[in-house]
Design a protein around this motif. Structure first.
Motif, short mmCIF file in Angstrom:
data_model
loop_
_atom_site.label_atom_id
_atom_site.label_comp_id
_atom_site.label_asym_id
_atom_site.label_seq_id
_atom_site.Cartn_x
_atom_site.Cartn_y
_atom_site.Cartn_z
N SER A 1 2.13 15.35 4.98
CA SER A 1 1.54 14.55 6.05
C SER A 1 1.33 13.11 5.62
O SER A 1 1.30 12.19 6.44
CB SER A 1 0.22 15.17 6.51
OG SER A 1 -0.69 15.17 5.43
N MET A 2 1.19 12.86 4.29
CA MET A 2 0.98 11.50 3.81
C MET A 2 2.31 10.76 3.56
O MET A 2 2.32 9.59 3.25
CB MET A 2 0.20 11.50 2.48
CG MET A 2 -1.17 12.12 2.51
SD MET A 2 -2.28 11.43 3.75
CE MET A 2 -2.50 9.79 3.16
N ASP B 1 -5.29 13.22 -3.73
CA ASP B 1 -5.55 13.22 -2.28
C ASP B 1 -4.25 13.14 -1.49
O ASP B 1 -4.16 13.65 -0.38
CB ASP B 1 -6.43 12.03 -1.88
CG ASP B 1 -7.86 12.19 -2.39
OD1 ASP B 1 -8.12 13.20 -3.06
OD2 ASP B 1 -8.68 11.28 -2.12
N CYS B 2 -3.27 12.44 -2.03
CA CYS B 2 -2.01 12.26 -1.30
C CYS B 2 -0.86 13.04 -1.91
O CYS B 2 0.10 13.36 -1.23
CB CYS B 2 -1.64 10.79 -1.25
SG CYS B 2 -2.87 9.75 -0.46
N HIS B 3 -0.92 13.31 -3.23
CA HIS B 3 0.26 13.90 -3.88
C HIS B 3 0.17 15.40 -4.09
O HIS B 3 1.14 16.01 -4.54
CB HIS B 3 0.54 13.18 -5.20
CG HIS B 3 1.14 11.82 -5.01
ND1 HIS B 3 2.47 11.62 -4.72
CD2 HIS B 3 0.58 10.58 -5.04
CE1 HIS B 3 2.71 10.32 -4.59
NE2 HIS B 3 1.57 9.66 -4.78
N GLU C 1 -1.04 18.14 0.78
CA GLU C 1 -1.33 16.87 1.47
C GLU C 1 -0.08 16.00 1.62
O GLU C 1 0.03 15.22 2.55
CB GLU C 1 -2.35 16.02 0.69
CG GLU C 1 -3.47 16.75 0.00
CD GLU C 1 -4.42 17.41 0.96
OE1 GLU C 1 -4.36 17.08 2.17
OE2 GLU C 1 -5.21 18.26 0.52
N ALA C 2 0.84 16.16 0.67
CA ALA C 2 1.92 15.17 0.52
C ALA C 2 2.77 15.01 1.77
O ALA C 2 3.13 13.88 2.13
CB ALA C 2 2.79 15.54 -0.67
N CYS D 1 -5.18 10.09 -6.79
CA CYS D 1 -3.75 10.36 -6.55
C CYS D 1 -3.54 11.73 -5.91
O CYS D 1 -2.62 11.92 -5.10
CB CYS D 1 -2.97 10.30 -7.86
SG CYS D 1 -3.60 9.13 -9.07
N ALA E 1 4.11 11.27 1.03
CA ALA E 1 4.20 11.06 -0.42
C ALA E 1 5.04 12.17 -1.05
O ALA E 1 5.16 13.25 -0.48
CB ALA E 1 2.80 11.05 -1.02
N GLU F 1 0.84 -1.19 0.00
CA GLU F 1 0.00 0.00 0.00
C GLU F 1 0.88 1.25 0.00
O GLU F 1 2.03 1.19 0.43
CB GLU F 1 -0.82 0.03 1.31
CG GLU F 1 -1.68 -1.18 1.56
CD GLU F 1 -2.99 -1.07 0.83
OE1 GLU F 1 -3.48 0.06 0.69
OE2 GLU F 1 -3.52 -2.11 0.41
N PRO F 2 0.31 2.40 -0.42
CA PRO F 2 1.05 3.65 -0.25
C PRO F 2 1.45 3.80 1.21
O PRO F 2 0.64 3.54 2.10
CB PRO F 2 0.03 4.74 -0.63
CG PRO F 2 -0.98 4.05 -1.47
CD PRO F 2 -1.02 2.62 -1.01
N GLY F 3 2.66 4.18 1.46
CA GLY F 3 3.14 4.29 2.83
C GLY F 3 4.00 3.10 3.22
O GLY F 3 4.83 3.18 4.11
#
Ligand code: HEC
Ligand code: HEC
Length: 189
Positions: free
Chosen positions: A114-115, A105-107, A111-112, A103, A117, A69-71
């Motif tokens: 804190s995620m 939402d995270c990039h 946002e990036a 994409c 990313a 998963e991402p992360g």
């Protein structure tokens, strides 16, 4: 003089006749066996095993595909300086990309961090043709992320890839800086 030339021609003709005869004998004794013919339709051509006509939900289906998963995944080194980075994480549930690709939402840069990313680079918020800064709005040409950023599958490549990317700095192995170097070497008034 004349005589010698005629003799030469005669020898040549005889030699040719012998060669032709030998070919005939050879051809008769060993008839060529044609391999069974098979036609391929255009869907079967090439290395890819999926339809060439539909990209909507296409994953590369062969080989091992990451389920991280991402992360959880680890970024790949860039293929060459300022190449689009490969997607290291699973995309299950993220396709098809619509008008608001998940994409973002995270990039998106805000946002990036804190995620964990990589944030979209500045180049994606500029109309590259004109150089117009879109003030934080994503350029229309950038919505289809997978047009340029692809996932990686572990496969045994049918053809070895000997390409070696060049990097001018250690940083550029992992980050891009396209917008700041785009006009490198260009002198404009
Ligand atoms: C839930 C958050 C999330 C979503 C959704 C997401 N990503 Fe990621 N992405 C990450 C994280 C976090 C990383 C860093 C690697 C890791 O930690 O797994 C990453 C890494 C990447 C990288 C590699 C960046 C680099 O510096 O090498 C690319 C390219 C990428 N994602 C593209 C996409 C695309 C395209 C989509 C949509 C189809 C997408 N991501 C959806 C969180 C996300
Ligand atoms: C037209 C091709 C194209 C599209 C579409 C595109 N990118 Fe990129 N992307 C690139 C290229 C080329 C680079 C490296 C050079 C640069 O920074 O512009 C890059 C760089 C990146 C990076 C790395 C930034 C860094 O600082 O190293 C991320 C993350 C990224 N893109 C995510 C995305 C996401 C998410 C989308 C979809 C919303 C997307 N890109 C759409 C071509 C594209």
């Amino acid at each position: 003089m004349m005589k010698a030339k005629n003799t030469q021609s005669l020898i040549l003709i005889i030699a040719l006749l012998i060669a032709a005869g030998a070919t005939l004998v050879f051809a008769e004794s060993k008839p060529y066996v044609y391999a069974e013919t098979r036609t391929y339709d255009e869907e079967e051509l090439g290395i890819r095993q999926e339809s060439l006509y539909n990209e909507r939900d296409t994953y590369p289906a062969q080989g091992y595909k990451t389920t991280l998963e991402p992360g959880e995944s680890e970024r790949f080194q860039r293929s060459f300086e300022n190449s689009p980075p490969l997607v290291p994480h699973d995309l299950t549930g993220m396709l098809p990309l619509g008008r608001e690709p998940i994409c973002l939402d995270c990039h998106m840069p805000e946002e990036a961090v804190s995620m964990g990313a990589t944030p979209l680079p500045k180049s994606h918020f500029v109309e590259l043709g004109t150089g117009t800064d879109l003030n934080g709005k994503l350029d229309g040409d950038r919505y289809n992320c997978l047009q340029c950023h692809v996932t990686q599958n572990r496969i045994s490549p049918p053809i070895a890839n000997l390409f070696k990317g060049e990097f001018r700095s250690e940083d550029s192995r992992h980050r891009s800086n396209l917008l700041s170097i785009l006009n490198e070497g260009v002198e404009a008034d």
